[in-house]
Write an enzyme that holds these catalytic residues in place. Sequence first.
Site, PDB file in Angstrom:
ATOM      1  N   GLU A 128     -48.063  -5.241 -34.040  1.00 51.83           N
ATOM      2  CA  GLU A 128     -47.263  -4.066 -34.375  1.00 51.83           C
ATOM      3  C   GLU A 128     -47.679  -2.909 -33.473  1.00 51.83           C
ATOM      4  O   GLU A 128     -48.737  -2.970 -32.820  1.00 51.83           O
ATOM      5  CB  GLU A 128     -47.454  -3.698 -35.844  1.00 51.83           C
ATOM      6  CG  GLU A 128     -46.971  -4.783 -36.796  1.00 51.83           C
ATOM      7  CD  GLU A 128     -47.150  -4.442 -38.262  1.00 51.83           C
ATOM      8  OE1 GLU A 128     -46.726  -5.255 -39.102  1.00 51.83           O
ATOM      9  OE2 GLU A 128     -47.719  -3.370 -38.571  1.00 51.83           O
ATOM     10  N   GLY A 132     -53.081  -4.544 -33.115  1.00 53.63           N
ATOM     11  CA  GLY A 132     -53.203  -5.589 -32.125  1.00 53.63           C
ATOM     12  C   GLY A 132     -54.128  -6.686 -32.613  1.00 53.63           C
ATOM     13  O   GLY A 132     -53.756  -7.543 -33.407  1.00 53.63           O
ATOM     14  N   THR A 161     -43.484 -12.273 -27.489  1.00 57.50           N
ATOM     15  CA  THR A 161     -43.050 -13.208 -26.453  1.00 57.50           C
ATOM     16  C   THR A 161     -41.924 -14.088 -26.989  1.00 57.50           C
ATOM     17  O   THR A 161     -42.043 -14.679 -28.054  1.00 57.50           O
ATOM     18  CB  THR A 161     -44.219 -14.085 -26.003  1.00 57.50           C
ATOM     19  OG1 THR A 161     -45.268 -13.257 -25.492  1.00 57.50           O
ATOM     20  CG2 THR A 161     -43.776 -15.059 -24.923  1.00 57.50           C
ATOM     21  N   PRO A 246     -57.745 -22.122 -32.363  1.00 59.19           N
ATOM     22  CA  PRO A 246     -58.340 -22.957 -31.310  1.00 59.19           C
ATOM     23  C   PRO A 246     -57.309 -23.498 -30.326  1.00 59.19           C
ATOM     24  O   PRO A 246     -57.513 -23.434 -29.114  1.00 59.19           O
ATOM     25  CB  PRO A 246     -59.025 -24.080 -32.112  1.00 59.19           C
ATOM     26  CG  PRO A 246     -59.391 -23.426 -33.404  1.00 59.19           C
ATOM     27  CD  PRO A 246     -58.240 -22.524 -33.710  1.00 59.19           C
ATOM     28  N   GLU A 248     -54.248 -22.312 -29.734  1.00 66.76           N
ATOM     29  CA  GLU A 248     -53.635 -21.200 -29.014  1.00 66.76           C
ATOM     30  C   GLU A 248     -54.525 -20.739 -27.867  1.00 66.76           C
ATOM     31  O   GLU A 248     -54.058 -20.542 -26.735  1.00 66.76           O
ATOM     32  CB  GLU A 248     -53.375 -20.033 -29.970  1.00 66.76           C
ATOM     33  CG  GLU A 248     -52.802 -18.800 -29.286  1.00 66.76           C
ATOM     34  CD  GLU A 248     -52.607 -17.633 -30.236  1.00 66.76           C
ATOM     35  OE1 GLU A 248     -52.321 -16.516 -29.749  1.00 66.76           O
ATOM     36  OE2 GLU A 248     -52.739 -17.816 -31.466  1.00 66.76           O
ATOM     37  N   ARG A 249     -55.809 -20.577 -28.143  1.00 64.37           N
ATOM     38  CA  ARG A 249     -56.713 -20.072 -27.113  1.00 64.37           C
ATOM     39  C   ARG A 249     -57.001 -21.115 -26.042  1.00 64.37           C
ATOM     40  O   ARG A 249     -57.168 -20.770 -24.867  1.00 64.37           O
ATOM     41  CB  ARG A 249     -57.991 -19.546 -27.771  1.00 64.37           C
ATOM     42  CG  ARG A 249     -57.711 -18.240 -28.506  1.00 64.37           C
ATOM     43  CD  ARG A 249     -58.814 -17.770 -29.409  1.00 64.37           C
ATOM     44  NE  ARG A 249     -58.447 -16.463 -29.979  1.00 64.37           N
ATOM     45  CZ  ARG A 249     -59.038 -15.918 -31.022  1.00 64.37           C
ATOM     46  NH1 ARG A 249     -60.043 -16.548 -31.625  1.00 64.37           N
ATOM     47  NH2 ARG A 249     -58.642 -14.745 -31.470  1.00 64.37           N
ATOM     48  N   GLU A 373     -63.146  -9.156 -25.063  1.00 64.21           N
ATOM     49  CA  GLU A 373     -64.168  -8.525 -25.908  1.00 64.21           C
ATOM     50  C   GLU A 373     -64.232  -9.179 -27.287  1.00 64.21           C
ATOM     51  O   GLU A 373     -65.313  -9.398 -27.842  1.00 64.21           O
ATOM     52  CB  GLU A 373     -63.878  -7.026 -26.030  1.00 64.21           C
ATOM     53  CG  GLU A 373     -64.072  -6.242 -24.727  1.00 64.21           C
ATOM     54  CD  GLU A 373     -62.989  -6.489 -23.703  1.00 64.21           C
ATOM     55  OE1 GLU A 373     -63.262  -6.313 -22.493  1.00 64.21           O
ATOM     56  OE2 GLU A 373     -61.854  -6.876 -24.095  1.00 64.21           O
TER      57      GLU A 373
END
Length: 385
Positions: A128, A132, A161, A246, A248-249, A373
Amino acid sequence: MKRTIFHAEHDEFRSMVRDFIEKEVVPQREKWDELGRPDRDFFLRLGELGILGIQVPEQYGGAGEKSFAYSAIVFEEVARAGVSFGSYTVHCCLILPYLLEYATDEQKQRWLPKFASGELMTAIAMTEPGTGSDLANISTSATLSADGTHYVVNGAKTFITGGVTADLVLTVCRTAPFDPDNRRAGLSILCVPTDSPGFSVGRKLDKLGLHQQDTAELVFEDVAVPVENLLGTEGDAFGYLTHNLPQERLSIALNSVAQAEAAIAHATAYIKERSVFGKPVASFQNSKFVVAECVTDATAARVFVDHCLELLDRGELTVSDAAMAKLHCTEMAGRVIDKCLQLHGGYGYITEYPVARLYADTRVTRIYGGTSEVMKTIVAKSAGL
């Protein structure tokens, strides 16, 4: 270095994807750059070839493959050719696990056949304007109607996306008041058809890179969503979101390694052809050393993500494993592609050269799916800190 994760069936799939890209995608690159996304017929073609439905169960019109290796092959071939499949990764690698894990039998019957054919494209709306990485702060609301037949959704999402392309948006919203003592409670996922009254696509966002992947703001103004479109159990969405992290990354890590390898190939070919002071750029020691550094970095990352891919297929890839993969591979890709651009000299800054597009496209990988980060925080926690 020899890879051991692929077999004959994977090689056949790779050949089909490579041939399709060369004949049907490469000629469309400039057109899709201007449009900001592939033509809608492109996704129907992906469905026809079985690419969208490779992991969709057979009873819903897919191939029923369990391995994520087929998606990895798509990432590699897309990067190799310097093209884009638009919102393919979100549709197949992010959305499908949610539907397979949490959708009811009725929902699967309703959505998955068209998901596999490309008739129903999907997106997921989490971020939004003021939220984030901190998903617990989501404020988009969904209020159950008095007669209990539908939810009324109000709010706004950004950086979505596939938001322009999508027919169905998995929307994370708050179905219970915010509780400061349990910030993760009260979130649900509603599957919102984009032809619903009150739903609209706001700004189509202009990005530094990924020009063939549409990214948009979405607006929900009293959007009525049938209760039959609730995904899973009301209030349990935060746990659902972490369940798929997991994969997705790892998707981002796999893409990053593929992009780095593509940049090395482009740079190597360029410096062999380009002459400076009467000699090929490739003949200088610095060029050789830079390429050697890049190849070594990319190969080490490739071995890492190939192993992670095996762990994912066995159901053993942990959140911290995937965080390390994303952190390492996206940072590596940034370094490697920057070096490859430098080897091109001034031409590396010109967008007609693939390395310039790779440079712009890869930068966001250190941001979306959780920033570097955030990945460091996850890894540190897994180390006991």
